[in-house]
Write a protein that holds these residues in place. Structure first.
Motif, PDB file in Angstrom:
ATOM      1  N   GLN A  50       0.882  -1.200  -0.094  1.00  0.00           N
ATOM      2  CA  GLN A  50       0.010   0.056   0.066  1.00  0.00           C
ATOM      3  C   GLN A  50       1.017   1.214   0.070  1.00  0.00           C
ATOM      4  O   GLN A  50       0.819   2.260  -0.469  1.00  0.00           O
ATOM      5  CB  GLN A  50      -0.877   0.020   1.291  1.00  0.00           C
ATOM      6  CG  GLN A  50      -1.868  -0.914   1.255  1.00  0.00           C
ATOM      7  CD  GLN A  50      -2.641  -1.427   2.751  1.00  0.00           C
ATOM      8  OE1 GLN A  50      -2.384  -0.560   3.468  1.00  0.00           O
ATOM      9  NE2 GLN A  50      -3.561  -2.012   2.733  1.00  0.00           N
ATOM     10  N   LYS A  54       1.053   4.346  -3.000  1.00  0.00           N
ATOM     11  CA  LYS A  54       0.980   5.577  -2.612  1.00  0.00           C
ATOM     12  C   LYS A  54       2.094   6.320  -3.000  1.00  0.00           C
ATOM     13  O   LYS A  54       2.220   7.579  -3.747  1.00  0.00           O
ATOM     14  CB  LYS A  54       0.905   5.894  -1.181  1.00  0.00           C
ATOM     15  CG  LYS A  54       0.917   7.312  -0.563  1.00  0.00           C
ATOM     16  CD  LYS A  54       0.825   7.432   0.791  1.00  0.00           C
ATOM     17  CE  LYS A  54       2.037   7.276   1.434  1.00  0.00           C
ATOM     18  NZ  LYS A  54       3.003   8.524   1.512  1.00  0.00           N
ATOM     19  N   GLN A  55       3.427   6.090  -3.073  1.00  0.00           N
ATOM     20  CA  GLN A  55       4.614   6.571  -3.165  1.00  0.00           C
ATOM     21  C   GLN A  55       4.807   6.766  -4.794  1.00  0.00           C
ATOM     22  O   GLN A  55       5.361   7.586  -5.228  1.00  0.00           O
ATOM     23  CB  GLN A  55       5.991   5.789  -2.678  1.00  0.00           C
ATOM     24  CG  GLN A  55       6.059   5.911  -1.064  1.00  0.00           C
ATOM     25  CD  GLN A  55       5.922   7.017  -0.358  1.00  0.00           C
ATOM     26  OE1 GLN A  55       5.082   8.073  -0.350  1.00  0.00           O
ATOM     27  NE2 GLN A  55       7.416   7.611  -0.403  1.00  0.00           N
ATOM     28  N   LYS A  58       2.432   9.184  -5.657  1.00  0.00           N
ATOM     29  CA  LYS A  58       2.647  10.851  -5.314  1.00  0.00           C
ATOM     30  C   LYS A  58       3.860  11.167  -6.039  1.00  0.00           C
ATOM     31  O   LYS A  58       4.136  12.143  -6.479  1.00  0.00           O
ATOM     32  CB  LYS A  58       3.031  10.556  -3.825  1.00  0.00           C
ATOM     33  CG  LYS A  58       3.342  12.009  -3.107  1.00  0.00           C
ATOM     34  CD  LYS A  58       3.332  11.880  -1.565  1.00  0.00           C
ATOM     35  CE  LYS A  58       4.308  10.934  -0.885  1.00  0.00           C
ATOM     36  NZ  LYS A  58       5.316  11.876  -0.800  1.00  0.00           N
ATOM     37  N   GLU A  66       3.855  15.423   1.152  1.00  0.00           N
ATOM     38  CA  GLU A  66       2.670  14.570   1.849  1.00  0.00           C
ATOM     39  C   GLU A  66       1.621  15.087   2.026  1.00  0.00           C
ATOM     40  O   GLU A  66       0.310  14.700   2.037  1.00  0.00           O
ATOM     41  CB  GLU A  66       3.368  13.776   3.132  1.00  0.00           C
ATOM     42  CG  GLU A  66       2.672  12.866   3.889  1.00  0.00           C
ATOM     43  CD  GLU A  66       1.889  11.673   3.041  1.00  0.00           C
ATOM     44  OE1 GLU A  66       0.783  11.062   3.285  1.00  0.00           O
ATOM     45  OE2 GLU A  66       2.520  11.196   2.036  1.00  0.00           O
ATOM     46  N   ARG A  70      -2.100  14.273   1.053  1.00  0.00           N
ATOM     47  CA  ARG A  70      -3.096  13.790   1.698  1.00  0.00           C
ATOM     48  C   ARG A  70      -4.340  14.624   1.917  1.00  0.00           C
ATOM     49  O   ARG A  70      -5.453  14.078   1.909  1.00  0.00           O
ATOM     50  CB  ARG A  70      -2.475  13.874   3.232  1.00  0.00           C
ATOM     51  CG  ARG A  70      -3.593  13.475   4.377  1.00  0.00           C
ATOM     52  CD  ARG A  70      -2.960  13.313   5.904  1.00  0.00           C
ATOM     53  NE  ARG A  70      -1.843  12.674   5.974  1.00  0.00           N
ATOM     54  CZ  ARG A  70      -2.095  11.430   6.491  1.00  0.00           C
ATOM     55  NH1 ARG A  70      -3.424  10.920   6.919  1.00  0.00           N
ATOM     56  NH2 ARG A  70      -1.158  10.535   6.620  1.00  0.00           N
ATOM     57  N   TYR A  73      -6.336  13.457  -0.874  1.00  0.00           N
ATOM     58  CA  TYR A  73      -6.966  12.172  -0.683  1.00  0.00           C
ATOM     59  C   TYR A  73      -8.297  12.605   0.141  1.00  0.00           C
ATOM     60  O   TYR A  73      -9.520  11.900  -0.132  1.00  0.00           O
ATOM     61  CB  TYR A  73      -6.114  11.064   0.118  1.00  0.00           C
ATOM     62  CG  TYR A  73      -7.055  10.273   1.068  1.00  0.00           C
ATOM     63  CD1 TYR A  73      -7.576   9.216   0.354  1.00  0.00           C
ATOM     64  CD2 TYR A  73      -7.234  10.260   2.414  1.00  0.00           C
ATOM     65  CE1 TYR A  73      -8.425   8.031   0.601  1.00  0.00           C
ATOM     66  CE2 TYR A  73      -8.082   9.319   2.955  1.00  0.00           C
ATOM     67  CZ  TYR A  73      -8.767   8.526   2.252  1.00  0.00           C
ATOM     68  OH  TYR A  73      -9.545   7.443   2.785  1.00  0.00           O
ATOM     69  N   SER A  84     -10.844   6.334  -5.114  1.00  0.00           N
ATOM     70  CA  SER A  84      -9.966   6.545  -5.778  1.00  0.00           C
ATOM     71  C   SER A  84     -10.109   6.833  -7.223  1.00  0.00           C
ATOM     72  O   SER A  84      -8.911   7.627  -7.628  1.00  0.00           O
ATOM     73  CB  SER A  84      -9.690   4.609  -5.971  1.00  0.00           C
ATOM     74  OG  SER A  84     -10.738   4.093  -6.724  1.00  0.00           O
ATOM     75  N   PRO A 195      -4.649   3.305  -7.386  1.00  0.00           N
ATOM     76  CA  PRO A 195      -5.314   4.270  -6.305  1.00  0.00           C
ATOM     77  C   PRO A 195      -6.133   3.526  -5.253  1.00  0.00           C
ATOM     78  O   PRO A 195      -6.383   3.899  -4.110  1.00  0.00           O
ATOM     79  CB  PRO A 195      -6.070   5.136  -7.132  1.00  0.00           C
ATOM     80  CG  PRO A 195      -6.322   4.561  -8.388  1.00  0.00           C
ATOM     81  CD  PRO A 195      -5.173   3.648  -8.675  1.00  0.00           C
ATOM     82  N   VAL A 198      -4.019   2.928  -2.433  1.00  0.00           N
ATOM     83  CA  VAL A 198      -3.724   4.238  -1.735  1.00  0.00           C
ATOM     84  C   VAL A 198      -4.945   4.785  -0.680  1.00  0.00           C
ATOM     85  O   VAL A 198      -4.667   5.054   0.330  1.00  0.00           O
ATOM     86  CB  VAL A 198      -3.497   5.331  -2.815  1.00  0.00           C
ATOM     87  CG1 VAL A 198      -3.532   6.655  -1.942  1.00  0.00           C
ATOM     88  CG2 VAL A 198      -2.546   5.448  -3.675  1.00  0.00           C
ATOM     89  N   TYR A 201      -4.529   2.438   2.118  1.00  0.00           N
ATOM     90  CA  TYR A 201      -3.397   2.950   3.050  1.00  0.00           C
ATOM     91  C   TYR A 201      -3.774   4.019   4.074  1.00  0.00           C
ATOM     92  O   TYR A 201      -3.571   3.821   5.112  1.00  0.00           O
ATOM     93  CB  TYR A 201      -2.094   3.489   2.296  1.00  0.00           C
ATOM     94  CG  TYR A 201      -1.207   4.314   2.961  1.00  0.00           C
ATOM     95  CD1 TYR A 201      -0.080   3.396   3.431  1.00  0.00           C
ATOM     96  CD2 TYR A 201      -1.194   5.615   3.221  1.00  0.00           C
ATOM     97  CE1 TYR A 201       0.853   4.078   4.146  1.00  0.00           C
ATOM     98  CE2 TYR A 201      -0.361   6.087   3.940  1.00  0.00           C
ATOM     99  CZ  TYR A 201       0.817   5.445   4.340  1.00  0.00           C
ATOM    100  OH  TYR A 201       1.938   5.874   5.140  1.00  0.00           O
ATOM    101  N   TYR A 202      -4.588   5.260   3.322  1.00  0.00           N
ATOM    102  CA  TYR A 202      -5.258   5.970   4.333  1.00  0.00           C
ATOM    103  C   TYR A 202      -6.232   5.618   5.150  1.00  0.00           C
ATOM    104  O   TYR A 202      -6.445   6.542   6.039  1.00  0.00           O
ATOM    105  CB  TYR A 202      -5.450   7.239   3.667  1.00  0.00           C
ATOM    106  CG  TYR A 202      -4.358   8.256   2.964  1.00  0.00           C
ATOM    107  CD1 TYR A 202      -3.542   8.620   3.820  1.00  0.00           C
ATOM    108  CD2 TYR A 202      -3.925   8.228   1.630  1.00  0.00           C
ATOM    109  CE1 TYR A 202      -2.337   9.339   3.343  1.00  0.00           C
ATOM    110  CE2 TYR A 202      -2.908   8.983   1.041  1.00  0.00           C
ATOM    111  CZ  TYR A 202      -1.900   9.485   2.088  1.00  0.00           C
ATOM    112  OH  TYR A 202      -0.851  10.265   1.857  1.00  0.00           O
TER     113      TYR A 202
END
Length: 204
Positions: A50, A54-55, A58, A66, A70, A73, A84, A195, A198, A201-202
């Protein structure tokens, strides 16, 4: 090599992918991350997968901070529909991303600098904020003498990538209209973007 270029190429090697599909990427010669232990591979955890997604996303948009990512998101999550897909739409509506898609500069890093230096007009007004959110129907144009910059003319002639169909581009005038917000499937990423990971992840 400038610090900006060095940073860009390290992103490629760290993620193990040629993010922008460029022929100059050192990853074409060294398919392992930088550093002393770069050639040692290990299977990532679910969190690691995850985080890498994201990386990757990004980094693709010029390694935005970040905090900015964020915020994008959070806005995507607040809107109705698939988070997404909303996230991709918000990232593609960034002015630096649109300038990059117009193919008037070679990289998204150059696009950010181009906007910062005041070379872009949106609906006839100069905009110097790379994160500015372009709306459907907005007209984006290269300003004045910048149209004749050698690196702009070189980028326009390059066959490395094409202008996507959600941007109606007039190559002669270096002017484009943003016709619609793209979905993930519409965006010409050289590598697979995820995505949905991502969002996971969040959402932890």
């Amino acid at each position: 090599m400038t610090k900006r270029q060095e940073s860009k190429y390290k992103i490629n090697r760290r993620l193990g992918e040629n993010l922008w599909g460029r022929a100059k990427s050192p990853l074409n010669k060294r398919e392992y991350p930088p550093g002393q232990h770069g050639q040692k591979r290990k299977k990532p955890s679910d969190y690691g997968v995850q985080l890498m997604a994201k990386q990757r996303l990004k980094g693709y948009y010029g390694n935005i901070t970040e905090k900015q990512f964020r915020r994008a998101y959070a806005e995507a999550n607040r809107r109705r529909g698939d988070t997404s897909e909303n996230l991709i739409g918000l990232l593609e509506r960034r002015l630096d991303a649109v300038v990059y898609r117009m193919k008037v500069v070679a990289t998204v890093f150059a696009a950010r600098q181009f906007v910062n230096h005041g070379h872009i007009l949106v609906n006839g007004k100069r905009v110097t904020i790379p994160s500015y959110q372009v709306k459907i129907g907005d007209v984006i144009e290269v300003r004045g003498a910048a149209k004749d910059y050698p690196f702009v003319l070189e980028a326009v002639k390059s066959s490395e990538r094409d202008v996507p169909d959600y941007i109606d581009m007039d190559q002669g005038k270096l002017k484009a209209t943003f016709t619609r917000v793209p979905l993930l499937a519409d965006v010409p990423y050289p590598v697979k973007m995820e995505p949905n990971l991502v969002v996971e992840y969040y959402s932890r």
